[in-house]
Design a protein around this motif. Structure first.
Motif, PDB file in Angstrom:
ATOM      1  N   TRP A 297      -3.816  -0.230  -3.545  1.00  0.00           N
ATOM      2  CA  TRP A 297      -3.584  -1.671  -3.578  1.00  0.00           C
ATOM      3  C   TRP A 297      -2.111  -1.992  -3.839  1.00  0.00           C
ATOM      4  O   TRP A 297      -1.582  -2.985  -3.340  1.00  0.00           O
ATOM      5  CB  TRP A 297      -4.464  -2.346  -4.638  1.00  0.00           C
ATOM      6  N   TRP A 298      -1.457  -1.123  -4.623  1.00  0.00           N
ATOM      7  CA  TRP A 298      -0.048  -1.349  -4.944  1.00  0.00           C
ATOM      8  C   TRP A 298       0.798  -1.227  -3.684  1.00  0.00           C
ATOM      9  O   TRP A 298       1.719  -2.018  -3.466  1.00  0.00           O
ATOM     10  CB  TRP A 298       0.392  -0.342  -6.008  1.00  0.00           C
TER      11      TRP A 298
ATOM     12  N   LYS B  92       0.295  -4.364  -1.607  1.00  0.00           N
ATOM     13  CA  LYS B  92       0.954  -5.558  -2.151  1.00  0.00           C
ATOM     14  C   LYS B  92       2.455  -5.555  -1.878  1.00  0.00           C
ATOM     15  O   LYS B  92       3.029  -6.593  -1.516  1.00  0.00           O
ATOM     16  CB  LYS B  92       0.695  -5.652  -3.656  1.00  0.00           C
TER      17      LYS B  92
ATOM     18  N   GLU C 233      -1.180 -12.207  -2.326  1.00  0.00           N
ATOM     19  CA  GLU C 233      -0.199 -11.669  -1.373  1.00  0.00           C
ATOM     20  C   GLU C 233       1.204 -12.085  -1.789  1.00  0.00           C
ATOM     21  O   GLU C 233       1.451 -13.244  -2.119  1.00  0.00           O
ATOM     22  CB  GLU C 233      -0.551 -12.184   0.023  1.00  0.00           C
ATOM     23  N   LEU C 234       2.107 -11.128  -1.771  1.00  0.00           N
ATOM     24  CA  LEU C 234       3.440 -11.338  -2.342  1.00  0.00           C
ATOM     25  C   LEU C 234       4.217 -12.410  -1.597  1.00  0.00           C
ATOM     26  O   LEU C 234       4.917 -13.222  -2.225  1.00  0.00           O
ATOM     27  CB  LEU C 234       4.213 -10.014  -2.339  1.00  0.00           C
TER      28      LEU C 234
END
Length: 627
Positions: free
Chosen positions: A370-371, A374, A497-498
């Motif tokens: 997940w990292w 992201k 979301e970034l």
């Protein structure tokens, strides 16, 4: 009387012819004696190609199939401790009386074409001390024949004069040497050239001697079997015996960093970087946890340990070879919290790899999928190559080879890159500019009052839902709108979301929030915007300024710190007013950060005094109007 005279004349003629015959016999005899003496004393200088050399010469020169006439010169090499070299120059055709080292002064065009240099193989016969009486006698004979006064330590010549043998020997002095059967043979190969006074770059060949034609000549130099040179006497064949500089630096406060170059093998299965070195190089071995919270045992216990060592043994075979450097780091530790994602990983990563311009291979440990999702856009901007997950590479038995590697990242202060410490002279604004470009954020400056749109300055409040909650959030929004702001609330979560979060924060002119990781979003703000940090009760001013105040100013933001009073904290409902938490809150910091976090950070909520806070709003509006 006439008959007597005639008879006397005949006798005189016979005597004359007999005298001439005896003279001719003497000359022929002397010539034959000279030839016999020459052949018996100098079998290697036979005058006729049909004569065969003696067995000892055939054995010493096993690769030469025909007897040749040699003109020799004794040469001393200062680079090999003053040892003498015996140089044999062998003409093959059309060069009587000429040596390879002495070219004719003048040549016709035809002669120049025939003697054009094509390829030489040269072997040097080296004499050390008492190399044998035979070698000394031959050297003395050659010295006498050539008129050169040669001594054991060197050869004296007139200043300013050199021969071609000297030039060639100078080249040979620089050649690496092969040790075969107790002797060292140095071989020079001259590739095609149009000028005999130029030698190409020498190459190293086997100890088998070859005789090549050189403008109608063969040139051969061969080692004396009695000559023995060990590798200690010939440093040219040693790879590197000087110690390597330290592979790792343990002096930094935030992280141990290893930075090294050479033949590097990453053995993923062993989580080990191996630097292949010569056996003579002193070994090194270090263990590093590539995360930027050095000294925090809880955090570092979640980080995979990497071994960095040298080895002279046979290295593991590369399964993949890279032409770019590797940078290895962990996304274990405290990652998952946006503050630590940036302060512990992304900011130091940018500072470390910026100089490579994307030509760098990221190697990650403790990977969380997940990292990667992201922060995918940032990672793709940092490196052109897909990151290597060390755990997956280990499962596949991969060995990655690199020319250069860095283990761990160069971290300075929290969310800050210090220009005077950065290898590339970077600073924090360079990172925030990188963020805006990577995420395609539209604004690089706050809105202007006179931009003609009539829009109000935008104030965004970061909402917290679990701890340090702003209990009168709605009242704060009304106060901000009353001050002239267009107020809104950001309720972003860690899984958002970034780009969406960045775009929302980038639209603000003022960002307000209680101390906590959410304030890390300030890096999406345009330079010149204002950050307002609300600091909870408990003597937390120093940590609030360190974590967010100093970084905000380093980013080019305007910073306002609002410190609440006892009446604004929910702690007043948990402890009596005479409790140490109110009378001496900083004294309680001695109980450790765990206590501080549990009691002073996660253990209280906030209700701001609106009368006090309106003053903060007016200051923030003044900052905006001053743009």
């Amino acid at each position: 009387m006439k008959q007597q005279q005639g008879g006397g004349g005949g006798l005189l003629g016979v005597r004359f012819e007999s005298q001439r015959f005896r003279l001719l016999s003497i000359v022929v005899g002397c010539f034959l004696i000279s030839v016999t003496f020459l052949l018996s004393s100098r079998p290697d200088a036979g005058a006729f190609d049909t004569l065969s050399p003696k067995p000892w010469l055939e054995e010493a020169r096993s690769t030469q199939t025909t007897p040749t006439t040699a003109i020799k010169t004794v040469k001393t090499s200062p680079k090999l401790g003053g040892r003498d070299f015996l140089v044999d120059v062998v003409p093959l055709r059309g060069a009587q009386g000429e040596s390879h080292g002495r070219q004719p002064q003048q040549q016709s065009a035809g002669e120049k074409t025939e003697t054009e240099w094509v390829k030489d193989t040269v072997i040097i016969e080296e004499r050390i001390g008492g190399a044998g009486a035979g070698g000394t006698e031959r050297a003395e004979q050659e010295e006498a024949e050539s008129g050169v006064n040669a001594a054991a330590a060197g050869t004296d010549r007139q200043p300013g004069t050199t021969t071609e043998e000297e030039e060639e020997a100078a080249h040979h002095d620089d050649l690496p040497m092969q040790t075969t059967g107790g002797a060292v043979t140095t071989v020079l190969e001259t590739t095609t050239a149009t000028r005999p006074d130029q030698l190409p770059v020498p190459g190293l060949f086997s100890d088998r001697a070859e005789t090549q034609k050189v403008g109608g000549r063969a040139m051969k130099l061969q080692a004396d079997p009695a000559t023995i040179i060990t590798t200690e006497q010939t440093p040219a064949i040693i790879k590197q015996t000087t110690p390597l500089p330290p592979l790792c630096d343990f002096s930094d406060r935030r992280a141990d960093i290893c930075d090294f170059t050479g033949d590097i093998r990453l053995d993923a299965n062993a989580s080990s970087y191996i630097v292949v070195v010569d056996p003579a190089v002193p070994g090194q071995s270090h263990k590093v946890r590539p995360y930027q919270r050095k000294g925090d045992e809880t955090c570092m216990g979640r980080v995979t340990e990497i071994t960095v060592r040298t080895s002279s043994a046979a290295p593991p075979k590369c399964t993949r070879t890279h032409t770019v450097p590797a940078v290895t780091f962990s996304i274990g530790g405290y990652t998952g919290n946006i503050f630590h994602d940036f302060s512990d990983v992304l900011v130091p990563l940018y500072n470390t790899v910026h100089k490579y311009g994307g030509d760098v291979q990221l190697v990650m440990t403790n990977v969380a999928p997940w990292w990667l999702v992201k922060y995918d856009k940032l990672l793709r901007t940092i490196s052109r190559y897909a990151p290597i997950d060390l755990a997956k590479a280990a499962a596949a038995g991969e060995v990655h080879c690199f020319p250069h590697a860095i283990v761990s990242l160069r971290a300075h202060r929290e969310l800050i890159i210090e220009r005077d410490r950065s290898v590339d002279g970077l600073a924090t604004p360079d990172f925030t500019r990188f963020i805006r470009r990577a995420l395609s954020l539209p604004r690089d400056a706050p809105s202007r009052v006179a931009d003609g749109t009539g829009r109000k300055p935008r104030l965004l409040i970061i909402s917290r839902s679990r701890t340090r909650i702003l209990l009168n959030l709605f009242d704060v929004i009304l106060a901000a709108e009353g001050a002239g702001f267009d107020a809104a609330v950001s309720e972003s979560d860690v899984g958002d979301e970034l780009t969406r979060v960045g775009t929302q924060i980038n639209s603000a002119d003022v960002l307000v929030g209680v101390h906590g990781a959410g304030l890390t979003n300030m890096m999406f703000l345009p330079p010149g915007a204002t950050l307002v940090q609300v600091v909870p009760w408990g003597g937390l001013q120093w940590i609030a300024h360190m974590d967010y105040g100093d970084p905000a100013e380093a980013m080019g933001l305007r910073y306002i710190q609002y410190e609440i009073g006892v009446e604004e904290s929910s702690l007043k409902n948990k402890y009596p007013r005479d409790h140490e938490i109110f009378t001496n809150p900083t004294g309680m910091h001695k109980k450790g950060f765990g206590f501080m976090r549990q009691t002073l950070m996660d253990g209280q909520n906030i209700t701001v005094d609106l009368d006090r806070f309106r003053g903060v709003l007016q200051e923030a509006l003044g900052n905006y109007l001053a743009q």
